[in-house]
Write a protein that holds these residues in place. Structure first.
Motif, PDB file in Angstrom:
ATOM      1  N   VAL A 102       0.773  -5.121  -0.064  1.00  0.00           N
ATOM      2  CA  VAL A 102       2.014  -5.156  -0.831  1.00  0.00           C
ATOM      3  C   VAL A 102       2.955  -3.918  -0.602  1.00  0.00           C
ATOM      4  CG1 VAL A 102       1.184  -6.947  -2.406  1.00  0.00           C
ATOM      5  CG2 VAL A 102       1.107  -4.419  -3.259  1.00  0.00           C
ATOM      6  N   SER A 103       2.549  -3.291   0.576  1.00  0.00           N
ATOM      7  CA  SER A 103       3.067  -2.068   0.844  1.00  0.00           C
ATOM      8  C   SER A 103       4.506  -2.145   1.106  1.00  0.00           C
ATOM      9  CB  SER A 103       2.526  -0.976   2.001  1.00  0.00           C
ATOM     10  OG  SER A 103       2.376  -2.026   3.209  1.00  0.00           O
ATOM     11  N   ASN A 104       5.432  -0.999   1.270  1.00  0.00           N
ATOM     12  CA  ASN A 104       6.891  -1.422   1.589  1.00  0.00           C
ATOM     13  C   ASN A 104       7.143  -2.223   2.789  1.00  0.00           C
ATOM     14  OD1 ASN A 104       8.253  -0.662  -0.904  1.00  0.00           O
ATOM     15  ND2 ASN A 104       7.753   1.567  -0.603  1.00  0.00           N
ATOM     16  N   SER A 105       6.395  -1.676   3.771  1.00  0.00           N
ATOM     17  CA  SER A 105       6.452  -2.344   5.070  1.00  0.00           C
ATOM     18  C   SER A 105       6.334  -3.959   5.037  1.00  0.00           C
ATOM     19  CB  SER A 105       5.642  -1.984   6.102  1.00  0.00           C
ATOM     20  OG  SER A 105       4.252  -2.001   5.568  1.00  0.00           O
ATOM     21  N   MET A 106       5.762  -4.387   4.024  1.00  0.00           N
ATOM     22  CA  MET A 106       5.594  -5.890   3.846  1.00  0.00           C
ATOM     23  C   MET A 106       6.819  -6.711   3.610  1.00  0.00           C
ATOM     24  SD  MET A 106       2.469  -7.027   4.787  1.00  0.00           S
ATOM     25  CE  MET A 106       2.419  -8.628   3.939  1.00  0.00           C
ATOM     26  N   ASN A 118      10.439 -10.586   5.860  1.00  0.00           N
ATOM     27  CA  ASN A 118       9.874 -11.530   4.797  1.00  0.00           C
ATOM     28  C   ASN A 118       8.517 -11.716   4.750  1.00  0.00           C
ATOM     29  OD1 ASN A 118      11.069 -12.462   2.710  1.00  0.00           O
ATOM     30  ND2 ASN A 118      11.269 -14.589   3.513  1.00  0.00           N
ATOM     31  N   LYS A 119       7.478 -10.885   5.432  1.00  0.00           N
ATOM     32  CA  LYS A 119       6.378 -11.119   5.648  1.00  0.00           C
ATOM     33  C   LYS A 119       5.430 -11.375   4.099  1.00  0.00           C
ATOM     34  CE  LYS A 119       5.899  -7.246   8.078  1.00  0.00           C
ATOM     35  NZ  LYS A 119       5.463  -6.003   8.864  1.00  0.00           N
ATOM     36  N   LEU A 120       6.080 -10.601   3.077  1.00  0.00           N
ATOM     37  CA  LEU A 120       5.253 -10.755   1.822  1.00  0.00           C
ATOM     38  C   LEU A 120       5.416 -12.011   1.328  1.00  0.00           C
ATOM     39  CD1 LEU A 120       3.248  -9.731   0.077  1.00  0.00           C
ATOM     40  CD2 LEU A 120       5.095  -8.482  -1.080  1.00  0.00           C
ATOM     41  N   GLU A 121       6.761 -12.354   1.208  1.00  0.00           N
ATOM     42  CA  GLU A 121       7.122 -13.929   0.608  1.00  0.00           C
ATOM     43  C   GLU A 121       6.487 -14.930   1.533  1.00  0.00           C
ATOM     44  OE1 GLU A 121       9.041 -14.377  -2.256  1.00  0.00           O
ATOM     45  OE2 GLU A 121       8.431 -12.235  -2.347  1.00  0.00           O
ATOM     46  N   ILE A 162       1.095 -15.442  -8.463  1.00  0.00           N
ATOM     47  CA  ILE A 162       1.306 -15.294  -7.189  1.00  0.00           C
ATOM     48  C   ILE A 162       2.927 -14.697  -7.051  1.00  0.00           C
ATOM     49  CG2 ILE A 162       1.757 -16.190  -5.099  1.00  0.00           C
ATOM     50  CD1 ILE A 162      -1.129 -17.849  -5.319  1.00  0.00           C
ATOM     51  N   PRO A 163       3.867 -15.612  -7.841  1.00  0.00           N
ATOM     52  CA  PRO A 163       5.201 -15.236  -7.536  1.00  0.00           C
ATOM     53  C   PRO A 163       5.517 -13.844  -7.936  1.00  0.00           C
ATOM     54  CG  PRO A 163       4.963 -17.354  -8.618  1.00  0.00           C
ATOM     55  CD  PRO A 163       3.734 -16.795  -8.605  1.00  0.00           C
ATOM     56  N   SER A 164       4.640 -13.129  -8.908  1.00  0.00           N
ATOM     57  CA  SER A 164       4.892 -11.750  -9.306  1.00  0.00           C
ATOM     58  C   SER A 164       4.744 -10.824  -8.462  1.00  0.00           C
ATOM     59  CB  SER A 164       4.033 -11.665 -10.788  1.00  0.00           C
ATOM     60  OG  SER A 164       2.723 -11.628 -10.561  1.00  0.00           O
ATOM     61  N   ILE A 165       4.207 -11.253  -7.326  1.00  0.00           N
ATOM     62  CA  ILE A 165       3.692 -10.137  -6.292  1.00  0.00           C
ATOM     63  C   ILE A 165       4.879  -9.737  -5.625  1.00  0.00           C
ATOM     64  CG2 ILE A 165       2.227  -9.633  -4.314  1.00  0.00           C
ATOM     65  CD1 ILE A 165       0.370 -11.764  -5.087  1.00  0.00           C
ATOM     66  N   HIS A 166       5.124  -8.228  -5.632  1.00  0.00           N
ATOM     67  CA  HIS A 166       6.171  -7.786  -4.603  1.00  0.00           C
ATOM     68  C   HIS A 166       5.813  -6.287  -4.132  1.00  0.00           C
ATOM     69  CE1 HIS A 166       6.686  -6.336  -8.816  1.00  0.00           C
ATOM     70  NE2 HIS A 166       6.773  -4.968  -8.033  1.00  0.00           N
ATOM     71  N   PRO A 167       6.575  -5.974  -3.021  1.00  0.00           N
ATOM     72  CA  PRO A 167       6.260  -4.897  -2.476  1.00  0.00           C
ATOM     73  C   PRO A 167       6.219  -3.708  -3.218  1.00  0.00           C
ATOM     74  CG  PRO A 167       7.953  -5.962  -1.512  1.00  0.00           C
ATOM     75  CD  PRO A 167       7.903  -6.616  -2.538  1.00  0.00           C
ATOM     76  N   ALA A 168       5.352  -2.632  -3.123  1.00  0.00           N
ATOM     77  CA  ALA A 168       5.219  -1.637  -3.800  1.00  0.00           C
ATOM     78  C   ALA A 168       4.930  -1.780  -5.426  1.00  0.00           C
ATOM     79  CB  ALA A 168       6.310  -0.430  -3.707  1.00  0.00           C
ATOM     80  N   MET A 169       4.280  -3.121  -5.611  1.00  0.00           N
ATOM     81  CA  MET A 169       4.114  -3.222  -7.004  1.00  0.00           C
ATOM     82  C   MET A 169       3.056  -2.418  -7.974  1.00  0.00           C
ATOM     83  SD  MET A 169       1.935  -7.061  -7.103  1.00  0.00           S
ATOM     84  CE  MET A 169       1.869  -6.936  -8.696  1.00  0.00           C
ATOM     85  N   VAL A 170       2.292  -1.901  -7.120  1.00  0.00           N
ATOM     86  CA  VAL A 170       1.121  -1.030  -7.742  1.00  0.00           C
ATOM     87  C   VAL A 170       1.602   0.555  -7.797  1.00  0.00           C
ATOM     88  CG1 VAL A 170      -1.172  -0.404  -7.633  1.00  0.00           C
ATOM     89  CG2 VAL A 170      -0.496  -2.627  -6.701  1.00  0.00           C
TER      90      VAL A 170
END
Length: 304
Positions: A91-95, A99-102, A147-155
């Motif tokens: 979930v790094s910023n590059s994702m 729209n790779k993470l979505e 799963i919907p709560s996952i977002h870039p740089a979330m950790v």
């Protein structure tokens, strides 16, 4: 070939049958079965007493046939193979790019729904540090809700600690569990981990999980992902375009390689082979009843 069960029960029946036949020949009479004091049951009926020897003979034959009980053994496969699956998601910023993470979240959701309800599924996300989002569970509602709560740089701040995340994923498994799977999805190389690639490979020799790696970028370090997969008996995948279609195909391949329900354990059941036995019993019964009827009619004529 059919096997014979309870054969020792047939010995008594066969001996009785032979005794009846031999006695009938020796005494030249079909009335070899004697019932003393039969008058206790009421007024003697000559017609009924004629049937006693034949009825006993018929009963002996039928019980002997049933006792022999021919059967076949048949293998039945039924046991499920339950999997323990951890999805290790970058979930790094590059994702965020393209729209790779979505896309990964949507494909992950479909993957969860396709797995058998008894499979345990967990999710570990990582950027600068790993985070266990969902421990292994069969609760599909819980997984789909998170799963919907996952977002870039979330950790943390959005770096990449892939090797630390893999160690965290392997820690999820209990030693006694079987069929342990890790699915790693990342778009870059490791830059922040305290552990190394060799640390992960060494640790996995103890855990014994199969690692499937998915590189979702042209800049991915393919060598590291290949080593991880090959060392664990898994498979490495790499995609650079058409992320959604490619990811769907990869997860379908993993589902095919690790099917939720397989034929694993067998046990034997007995399948009676009684068709010909029923025909034989029917013919014997028909023969005896025919002879009874013939003898009864003949005796009535002689009486008259």
């Amino acid at each position: 070939m059919p096997e014979i069960k309870y054969l020792y029960f047939a010995v008594l029946g066969i001996a009785t049958f032979l005794c009846v036949v031999i006695c009938s020949i020796f005494f030249k009479s079909s009335k070899v079965v004697q019932f003393p004091h039969i008058e206790l049951f009421g007024k003697p009926l000559r017609f009924i007493t004629r049937f006693i020897p034949y009825s006993v003979l018929l009963l002996v034959v039928l019980l002997t046939i049933i006792a022999i009980h021919p059967y076949k053994t048949k293998d039945i496969f039924s046991e499920k193979k339950v999997y323990n699956i951890v999805v290790c998601l970058d979930v790094s910023n590059s994702m965020k790019e393209k729209n790779k993470l979505e896309i990964a979240k949507k494909v992950l959701r479909d993957f969860v729904l396709k797995r058998d309800n008894e499979d345990r599924i967990g999710i570990v996300v990582f950027d600068n540090i790993p985070f266990r989002l969902v421990s292994l569970t069969t609760d599909r509602k819980k997984i789909l809700k998170l799963i919907p709560s996952i977002h870039p740089a979330m950790v943390d701040k959005g770096g990449t600690s892939m090797y630390d995340a893999l160690i965290e994923s392997l820690d999820v498994f209990k030693p006694e569990w079987k069929n342990k799977i890790v699915i790693l999805l990342s778009d870059g190389g490791d830059i922040d981990s305290k552990h190394t690639l060799d640390d992960v490979i060494k640790y996995n020799k103890v855990v014994k999980a199969k690692i499937y790696t998915i590189g979702i970028s042209s800049g991915i370090h393919s060598y590291a992902l290949e080593r991880l997969s090959v060392s664990s008996g898994g498979k490495a995948f790499f995609i650079t375009t058409e992320y959604k279609t490619a990811l769907e195909n990869i997860f379908n391949i993993i589902n095919h390689l690790e099917p939720s329900v397989i034929k694993e354990t067998s046990y034997k059941i007995e399948e009676p082979v009684d068709f010909y036995i029923k025909i034989a019993a029917l013919l014997v019964g028909f023969f005896i009843l025919t002879k009874i009827t013939y003898r009864a009619v003949k005796d009535e004529k002689n009486t008259d």
